[in-house]
Design a protein around this motif. Structure first.
Motif, PDB file in Angstrom:
ATOM      1  N   SER B 202       0.833  -1.202   0.000  1.00  0.00           N
ATOM      2  CA  SER B 202       0.000   0.000   0.000  1.00  0.00           C
ATOM      3  C   SER B 202       0.866   1.251   0.000  1.00  0.00           C
ATOM      4  O   SER B 202       0.370   2.342  -0.278  1.00  0.00           O
ATOM      5  CB  SER B 202      -0.940   0.001   1.204  1.00  0.00           C
ATOM      6  N   ALA B 203       2.130   1.089   0.294  1.00  0.00           N
ATOM      7  CA  ALA B 203       3.008   2.262   0.306  1.00  0.00           C
ATOM      8  C   ALA B 203       3.701   2.475  -1.035  1.00  0.00           C
ATOM      9  O   ALA B 203       4.385   3.471  -1.226  1.00  0.00           O
ATOM     10  CB  ALA B 203       4.051   2.105   1.423  1.00  0.00           C
ATOM     11  N   ILE B 204       3.549   1.544  -1.942  1.00  0.00           N
ATOM     12  CA  ILE B 204       4.237   1.671  -3.233  1.00  0.00           C
ATOM     13  C   ILE B 204       3.491   2.640  -4.123  1.00  0.00           C
ATOM     14  O   ILE B 204       2.340   2.418  -4.497  1.00  0.00           O
ATOM     15  CB  ILE B 204       4.340   0.298  -3.925  1.00  0.00           C
ATOM     16  N   ILE B 205       4.132   3.748  -4.467  1.00  0.00           N
ATOM     17  CA  ILE B 205       3.457   4.688  -5.348  1.00  0.00           C
ATOM     18  C   ILE B 205       4.251   4.894  -6.632  1.00  0.00           C
ATOM     19  O   ILE B 205       3.837   5.651  -7.510  1.00  0.00           O
ATOM     20  CB  ILE B 205       3.218   6.045  -4.653  1.00  0.00           C
ATOM     21  N   ASP B 206       5.346   4.189  -6.762  1.00  0.00           N
ATOM     22  CA  ASP B 206       6.159   4.330  -7.960  1.00  0.00           C
ATOM     23  C   ASP B 206       5.486   3.619  -9.124  1.00  0.00           C
ATOM     24  O   ASP B 206       5.107   2.449  -9.022  1.00  0.00           O
ATOM     25  CB  ASP B 206       7.540   3.728  -7.699  1.00  0.00           C
ATOM     26  N   MET B 207       5.312   4.330 -10.246  1.00  0.00           N
ATOM     27  CA  MET B 207       4.576   3.765 -11.376  1.00  0.00           C
ATOM     28  C   MET B 207       5.233   2.511 -11.927  1.00  0.00           C
ATOM     29  O   MET B 207       4.554   1.541 -12.291  1.00  0.00           O
ATOM     30  CB  MET B 207       4.470   4.811 -12.500  1.00  0.00           C
ATOM     31  N   GLY B 208       6.550   2.511 -11.979  1.00  0.00           N
ATOM     32  CA  GLY B 208       7.265   1.358 -12.533  1.00  0.00           C
ATOM     33  C   GLY B 208       7.027   0.116 -11.708  1.00  0.00           C
ATOM     34  O   GLY B 208       6.739  -0.964 -12.227  1.00  0.00           O
ATOM     35  N   GLN B 209       7.103   0.294 -10.398  1.00  0.00           N
ATOM     36  CA  GLN B 209       6.881  -0.858  -9.517  1.00  0.00           C
ATOM     37  C   GLN B 209       5.428  -1.314  -9.585  1.00  0.00           C
ATOM     38  O   GLN B 209       5.122  -2.497  -9.526  1.00  0.00           O
ATOM     39  CB  GLN B 209       7.258  -0.483  -8.090  1.00  0.00           C
ATOM     40  N   GLN B 210       4.540  -0.331  -9.730  1.00  0.00           N
ATOM     41  CA  GLN B 210       3.123  -0.706  -9.831  1.00  0.00           C
ATOM     42  C   GLN B 210       2.850  -1.506 -11.087  1.00  0.00           C
ATOM     43  O   GLN B 210       2.023  -2.416 -11.093  1.00  0.00           O
ATOM     44  CB  GLN B 210       2.254   0.556  -9.812  1.00  0.00           C
ATOM     45  N   TYR B 211       3.593  -1.176 -12.130  1.00  0.00           N
ATOM     46  CA  TYR B 211       3.445  -1.930 -13.367  1.00  0.00           C
ATOM     47  C   TYR B 211       3.819  -3.401 -13.135  1.00  0.00           C
ATOM     48  O   TYR B 211       3.124  -4.324 -13.547  1.00  0.00           O
ATOM     49  CB  TYR B 211       4.329  -1.299 -14.435  1.00  0.00           C
ATOM     50  N   LEU B 212       4.944  -3.580 -12.423  1.00  0.00           N
ATOM     51  CA  LEU B 212       5.353  -4.950 -12.089  1.00  0.00           C
ATOM     52  C   LEU B 212       4.291  -5.656 -11.257  1.00  0.00           C
ATOM     53  O   LEU B 212       4.000  -6.835 -11.445  1.00  0.00           O
ATOM     54  CB  LEU B 212       6.666  -4.922 -11.305  1.00  0.00           C
ATOM     55  N   LEU B 213       3.719  -4.890 -10.326  1.00  0.00           N
ATOM     56  CA  LEU B 213       2.700  -5.481  -9.448  1.00  0.00           C
ATOM     57  C   LEU B 213       1.475  -5.914 -10.233  1.00  0.00           C
ATOM     58  O   LEU B 213       0.920  -6.984 -10.000  1.00  0.00           O
ATOM     59  CB  LEU B 213       2.267  -4.441  -8.414  1.00  0.00           C
ATOM     60  N   ALA B 214       1.069  -5.063 -11.168  1.00  0.00           N
ATOM     61  CA  ALA B 214      -0.091  -5.417 -11.990  1.00  0.00           C
ATOM     62  C   ALA B 214       0.199  -6.712 -12.737  1.00  0.00           C
ATOM     63  O   ALA B 214      -0.656  -7.600 -12.839  1.00  0.00           O
ATOM     64  CB  ALA B 214      -0.397  -4.288 -12.967  1.00  0.00           C
ATOM     65  N   LEU B 215       1.424  -6.826 -13.227  1.00  0.00           N
ATOM     66  CA  LEU B 215       1.836  -8.046 -13.916  1.00  0.00           C
ATOM     67  C   LEU B 215       1.760  -9.240 -12.973  1.00  0.00           C
ATOM     68  O   LEU B 215       1.271 -10.321 -13.334  1.00  0.00           O
ATOM     69  CB  LEU B 215       3.268  -7.860 -14.414  1.00  0.00           C
ATOM     70  N   ALA B 216       2.241  -9.014 -11.745  1.00  0.00           N
ATOM     71  CA  ALA B 216       2.210 -10.089 -10.755  1.00  0.00           C
ATOM     72  C   ALA B 216       0.783 -10.517 -10.470  1.00  0.00           C
ATOM     73  O   ALA B 216       0.471 -11.709 -10.390  1.00  0.00           O
ATOM     74  CB  ALA B 216       2.880  -9.609  -9.462  1.00  0.00           C
ATOM     75  N   LEU B 217      -0.097  -9.528 -10.362  1.00  0.00           N
ATOM     76  CA  LEU B 217      -1.497  -9.844 -10.090  1.00  0.00           C
ATOM     77  C   LEU B 217      -2.074 -10.712 -11.196  1.00  0.00           C
ATOM     78  O   LEU B 217      -2.692 -11.745 -10.938  1.00  0.00           O
ATOM     79  CB  LEU B 217      -2.293  -8.541  -9.973  1.00  0.00           C
ATOM     80  N   GLU B 278      -1.645   3.269 -10.734  1.00  0.00           N
ATOM     81  CA  GLU B 278      -1.434   4.495 -11.510  1.00  0.00           C
ATOM     82  C   GLU B 278      -0.950   5.626 -10.620  1.00  0.00           C
ATOM     83  O   GLU B 278      -1.624   6.631 -10.452  1.00  0.00           O
ATOM     84  CB  GLU B 278      -2.721   4.917 -12.224  1.00  0.00           C
ATOM     85  N   GLY B 279       0.210   5.452 -10.051  1.00  0.00           N
ATOM     86  CA  GLY B 279       0.691   6.450  -9.111  1.00  0.00           C
ATOM     87  C   GLY B 279      -0.158   6.372  -7.864  1.00  0.00           C
ATOM     88  O   GLY B 279      -0.291   5.310  -7.271  1.00  0.00           O
ATOM     89  N   THR B 280      -0.812   7.475  -7.537  1.00  0.00           N
ATOM     90  CA  THR B 280      -1.718   7.428  -6.396  1.00  0.00           C
ATOM     91  C   THR B 280      -3.137   7.739  -6.822  1.00  0.00           C
ATOM     92  O   THR B 280      -4.017   7.934  -6.004  1.00  0.00           O
ATOM     93  CB  THR B 280      -1.277   8.444  -5.316  1.00  0.00           C
ATOM     94  N   ASN B 281      -3.365   7.771  -8.123  1.00  0.00           N
ATOM     95  CA  ASN B 281      -4.685   8.183  -8.616  1.00  0.00           C
ATOM     96  C   ASN B 281      -5.790   7.241  -8.177  1.00  0.00           C
ATOM     97  O   ASN B 281      -6.837   7.649  -7.724  1.00  0.00           O
ATOM     98  CB  ASN B 281      -4.686   8.238 -10.148  1.00  0.00           C
ATOM     99  N   SER B 282      -5.528   5.968  -8.376  1.00  0.00           N
ATOM    100  CA  SER B 282      -6.578   5.015  -8.079  1.00  0.00           C
ATOM    101  C   SER B 282      -6.277   4.359  -6.748  1.00  0.00           C
ATOM    102  O   SER B 282      -5.128   4.077  -6.433  1.00  0.00           O
ATOM    103  CB  SER B 282      -6.634   3.974  -9.188  1.00  0.00           C
ATOM    104  N   SER B 283      -7.312   4.127  -5.982  1.00  0.00           N
ATOM    105  CA  SER B 283      -7.068   3.647  -4.629  1.00  0.00           C
ATOM    106  C   SER B 283      -6.748   2.175  -4.611  1.00  0.00           C
ATOM    107  O   SER B 283      -6.173   1.665  -3.669  1.00  0.00           O
ATOM    108  CB  SER B 283      -8.288   3.932  -3.767  1.00  0.00           C
TER     109      SER B 283
END
Lengths: 508, 502
Positions: B202-217, B278-283
């Motif tokens: 929940s603390a990850i706001i970096d877009m690049g890391q979020q991209y990886l997370l989406a992939l993981a999901l 998406e950064g912090t845009n979406s919860s």
């Protein structure tokens, strides 16, 4: 009478017959037929009792029943009634009239079932289940319950058509299943959208919510104007399959031709009318504003139905097909009345629902009698029936007269009022529609006169006329048709309150 | 870890698991030392009794507060309790079926039958309770490996061997994908504990890391879809269902699928519902990936229901139907409404009843002839009216006709789809349309049973175990269809799984 359980008793009393039948050996033909017939009587009795009481001023709303039933997700942050679906029964004048019609036709159809040739036990169990479904549909006070009863009619009908029907019965049964399955599916979506968004499926509550902006603000999620139109059109499709509205009608032709006549009596007499009932109760009741904007469209649909049915009925060779197209044509008049959207129009539509229910039941009863004796319903193979079966021929003629709207019979009253309504609003469409009335006379007289007085194409030696036990329901049906024809108030009075409510919903 | 800390744990919350483990161990020992010609029926009753005792002990655990032991790797919350009921009940019924399973060539490894069901069940229960990726994965593998063997239990039967092979290979691939997805999560958070993961994600706001997370999901979901038998990992289901011994098929379609939904709910909601996208845009990462999962759900329903239309082999047809039902269940998941867990739980209960009932009857019908053609059902109504009526109830429930549990389950899923803003109209429309399509093949079985003349006139006898299953399931299907408040009242004691995150 015990008001607490009255409606439940009325709706579920055929269940007694089902249970009794379970204990009868399946070879006891006479016994099974007798039980099947007797099991339709308690509902008939209760329905007539309520009807008579209502006419003498009894307040019918005190028959309401309510028991808690399902509660989806008890969320603490919500009102405790949100997402509850209760077991709620209740009737108004319109529903009562439909229930009386259903019980009468069910009893007569049970008489007509003496022609069933095999597996009487299964037949009558399904028959009674079908009756429960039909009665429940009219008595349900909330949409989910309505839907459940609506679907209860689907399964017995599938089996009744598919097992006891004529040659192409399985195809007809599948056709019935798929078309009505789609119709029900659309209906279910509408019901569940309403339930999910408002938190209730009670019809009265829904009306309140739709009329009260404050209540709408408290909804789970908003119902936008577009969504309302979407829901109304979905209702039109769902009930349009049932009614049926052209071009959703092809299943209904198959059913009319392939199902056993006793079942077609109920199908044409009651089940098709559920479509009209639903349109009036939910379409008109819940979305009056949107309905008004679609009214012209609905009137046009009605005229299309009327003319399409009438023209195609003219060229049919199978008498059952003539009657099937005639049903489509007559349901057009219901739509015409609804499209007019004034008091005369709606009254005409409801009258037509009842009147056509009686007339088509009468005609299909006679078809059953006829087929039993001469083994065909092809018009070119019949002819000259009046000599061999004078009484049957007479009844057929009477049915046809009622159907084409002879003054003094119920068909006249309903068609006249419905057109009166439409002429007041939209004379052009009404004038085109009036052509259909003439066509009706033409095709019905062609068919019936050929059958009764045409050249005898076959030898009728040994063909018996209608028996007393068969003639009794026919006499009663004819009597009812004439009664409504000469004294329409017998229907108009019980419907008065319902009509006023509808007109109020439309804004006077 | 010292012995003292070990003893301090409240081991009591693992009683059901211990019982299953104990019974499985004892069974395997008895089976080893029992003379091979001895009848192994008794072992089946022993296994059944074990599961029932575990079920009772679970009832005893109902009032227990949320507890987690073993460094948060095993947790007993209301979510675990609710789903363990389904797993245990399903396994108990399947064991009853297994006892009366009599394939044409006989079965040599009957003892294995029972204790492998138990180990598979143990794996599923561990999954329901796990609070850590490691235990979760171990539970998953325990379930999978036991299932692989079970599928191939008819050693001399070609199809059984073929399906075991297919199952292992597909299972291996999907496990690899799941693990790959987990490794991303581990890489980004450095922990395997679900609670810690949720906190750090929940603390990850970096877009690049979020991209990886989406992939993981997505990878996790795709990998786990193997257990659900949903797209894109549904292809194994028809072959494996057809080849496996019928009780195993029943197990795969009910218990294994339930376990799959347990793990999907646990992982996805726990890890991703609070993760920003998406950064912090979406919860919520989960909400932002909703469309992809919705697409898979839609595809699953369409594939399952349309291909089922062409099947003449009833077992294969039920396999596609099982895929379709996985799709319906995914609709309940993907809408992420407030009904999410309730509706999936209820639908799984309904599915357990109707599907196990149908498989029970199918097992008896096909045991003798080794043919699963739909014509086997011809004239069943004339041979044994009561069996035909019971089968009719299961089929109607699978088709979602009112008056049965299947209908209420669907209603609840639809409610979930419509209650959210914006509502999931398209997905709901696909679901209702495919439901109508499913009428065609479901009613095809009814047509055979009620309309066609019987080939064989001898009445069908149901063995005791199958009879119990059929009666239990038929009554359950009807009761939950007419008085569903029984189930909902039971569910209400969990207060919507509010302790899920605690």
């Amino acid at each position: 009478m015990n008001e607490m359980y009255f409606l439940s008793l009325l709706v579920f009393s055929p269940l007694l017959g089902i249970i009794a039948l379970a204990f009868v050996p399946k070879t006891q033909e006479q016994m099974i037929k007798l039980i099947g017939f007797l099991a339709t009587l308690p509902s008939l009795f209760f329905a007539l009792l309520a009807f008579v009481q209502y006419l003498s001023g009894y307040d019918i709303s005190s028959l309401q029943e309510k028991r808690s039933w399902i509660h989806f997700g008890k969320f603490t942050f919500l009102n405790k009634n949100t997402f509850t679906v209760d077991y709620e029964l209740g009737i108004d004048g319109f529903a009562l009239v439909m229930i009386v019609l259903t019980t009468i036709l069910a009893t007569f159809a049970a008489v007509a079932s003496i022609h069933i040739k095999k597996e009487w036990k299964g037949y009558f169990m399904l028959f009674l289940l079908l009756e429960i479904g039909m009665l429940g549909v009219f008595a349900a006070e909330n949409l989910v319950l309505f839907f459940i009863f609506f679907e209860i009619t689907l399964i017995p009908m599938f089996f009744l058509i598919g097992k006891w029907g004529y040659f192409e019965r399985e195809r007809a049964a599948y056709s019935y299943l798929i078309y009505n399955g789609i119709g029900s599916a659309v209906l279910l979506l509408v019901i569940l959208i309403l339930l999910a968004r408002t938190g209730t499926s009670n019809i009265a509550l829904l009306k309140e919510i739709f009329n009260d902006p404050a209540a709408q603000a408290q909804m789970m999620a908003p119902i936008s104007e577009d969504l309302r139109y979407g829901l109304l059109i979905a209702l039109l499709v769902a009930f349009g399959v049932k009614l049926p509205i052209v071009p959703l009608h092809s299943w209904m032709l198959r059913v009319h031709v392939q199902a056993p006549p006793s079942i077609v009596m109920l199908h044409s007499g009651v089940l098709l009318k559920i479509g009209a009932f639903g349109l009036i109760r939910f379409g008109l009741g819940l979305f009056p504003e949107e309905f008004r904007n679609l009214a012209t469209f609905i009137a046009i649909l009605g005229v299309v139905n009327l003319l399409y049915g009438a023209f195609l009925a003219f060229i049919q060779n199978d008498f059952k097909m003539v009657l099937a197209y005639s049903s489509i044509s007559h349901m057009g008049i219901v739509l015409i009345g609804l499209g007019a959207l004034n008091e005369a129009g709606i009254q005409g539509a409801i009258f037509q629902v009842v009147s056509h229910g009686l007339i088509s039941a009468l005609l299909f009863f006679l078809v059953g009698v006829l087929y039993e004796r001469v083994n065909t319903t092809m018009i070119d193979k019949l002819g000259g029936l009046a000599k061999a079966m004078p009484l049957t021929a007479g009844f057929l003629l009477a049915g046809a007269m009622a159907s084409l709207g002879l003054p003094g019979m119920s068909g006249f009253v309903s068609e006249f009022t419905a057109f009166l309504g439409l002429f007041a609003v939209n004379p052009v469409i009404a004038a085109i529609g009036a052509l259909g009335i003439i066509m009706t006379a033409v095709y019905l007289l062609r068919a019936v006169l050929t059958v009764t007085y045409g050249n005898a194409n076959r030898d009728y030696a040994g063909v018996m006329d209608i028996r007393f036990i068969e003639a009794l329901p026919v006499w009663l049906l004819v009597a009812l048709i004439v009664l409504i024809g000469v004294y329409p108030n017998i229907l108009a009075e019980p419907l008065q309150a319902t009509l006023e409510t509808i007109m109020n919903g439309l804004g006077g | 870890m010292e012995l003292e800390t070990l003893l301090q744990y409240k081991w009591g919350i693992m009683i059901p698991e211990f019982i299953i483990l104990g019974v499985a161990t004892i069974l395997s020992l008895i089976d080893l030392f029992m003379p091979s010609e001895k009848d192994r029926r008794l072992l089946g009753w022993f296994a059944f009794a074990g599961v029932m005792v575990a079920l009772i002990s679970l009832v005893g655990l109902l009032p227990v507060e949320v507890t987690s032991i073993l460094e948060d790797t095993f947790r007993l919350d209301s979510f675990a309790k609710a789903f363990k009921f389904i797993l245990l009940a399903g396994a108990a019924l399947v064991i009853l079926l297994a006892m009366d399973y009599q394939p044409a060539e006989g079965i040599r490894y009957r003892g294995e039958f029972y204790y492998l069901f138990l180990t598979a069940l143990l794996g599923a229960m561990m999954m329901a309770s796990s609070g850590d990726l490691i235990t979760l994965f171990v539970g998953l593998e325990l379930l999978s490996i036991s299932s692989y063997i079970l599928v191939g239990l008819r050693k001399k039967h070609v199809r059984s061997n073929e399906s075991a092979m297919k199952y292992v290979i597909n299972g291996g691939i999907s496990t690899a994908i799941t693990l790959f997805g987990m490794s991303y999560v581990f890489g980004l958070t450095g922990t395997t504990n679900l609670k810690d993961i949720a906190g750090r994600l929940s603390a990850i706001i970096d877009m690049g890391q979020q991209y990886l997370l989406a992939l993981a999901l997505l990878m996790l979901f795709v990998g786990l879809s193997f257990k659900l038998a949903s797209a894109p990992f549904h292809m194994w289901a028809p072959d494996v269902y057809q080849g496996a011994p019928t009780p195993v098929t029943a197990f795969l379609s009910v218990v294994s699928k339930t376990a799959g939904f347990v793990i999907v709910l646990r992982l996805m909601i726990y890890m991703f519902s609070g993760t920003p996208a998406e950064g912090t845009n979406s919860s919520s990462m989960l909400l932002s990936m909703q469309d992809y999962i919705a697409f898979l759900a839609g595809a699953t329903m369409i594939i399952g229901n349309t291909i089922a239309l062409k099947q003449r082999n009833v077992k294969r047809m039920l396999a596609y139907s099982s895929i379709a039902h996985a799709g319906y269940l995914l609709v309940g998941f993907v809408t992420m409404s407030m009904f999410i867990v309730d509706s999936i739980w209820f639908y799984l209960v309904a599915y357990l009843l109707m599907n196990l009932g149908a498989f029970a009857i199918l097992q008896v019908m096909t045991d003798k002839s080794d043919s699963e053609d739909i014509s086997q059902f011809a004239g069943l109504y004339h041979r044994s009216p009561l069996v035909a009526v019971a089968m009719g109830i299961f089929i109607l429930s699978l088709a979602g006709i009112p008056g049965t549990a299947g209908f209420i389950g669907k209603v609840n899923i639809f409610l979930g789809a419509f209650v959210t803003e914006p509502a999931h109209y398209v997905l709901a429309a696909v679901m209702i349309a495919t439901t109508v399509i499913s009428y065609v093949y479901y009613f095809g079985i009814l047509t055979q049973m009620f309309f066609r003349p019987a080939v064989e006139q001898t009445p069908m006898k149901l063995p005791l175990g199958v009879m119990i299953v059929v009666i239990f399931c038929a009554i359950g299907t009807i009761v939950f269809g007419i008085i569903p408040s029984i189930a909902y009242d039971f569910l209400n004691q969990f207060e919507h799984f509010g302790d899920f995150f605690s």
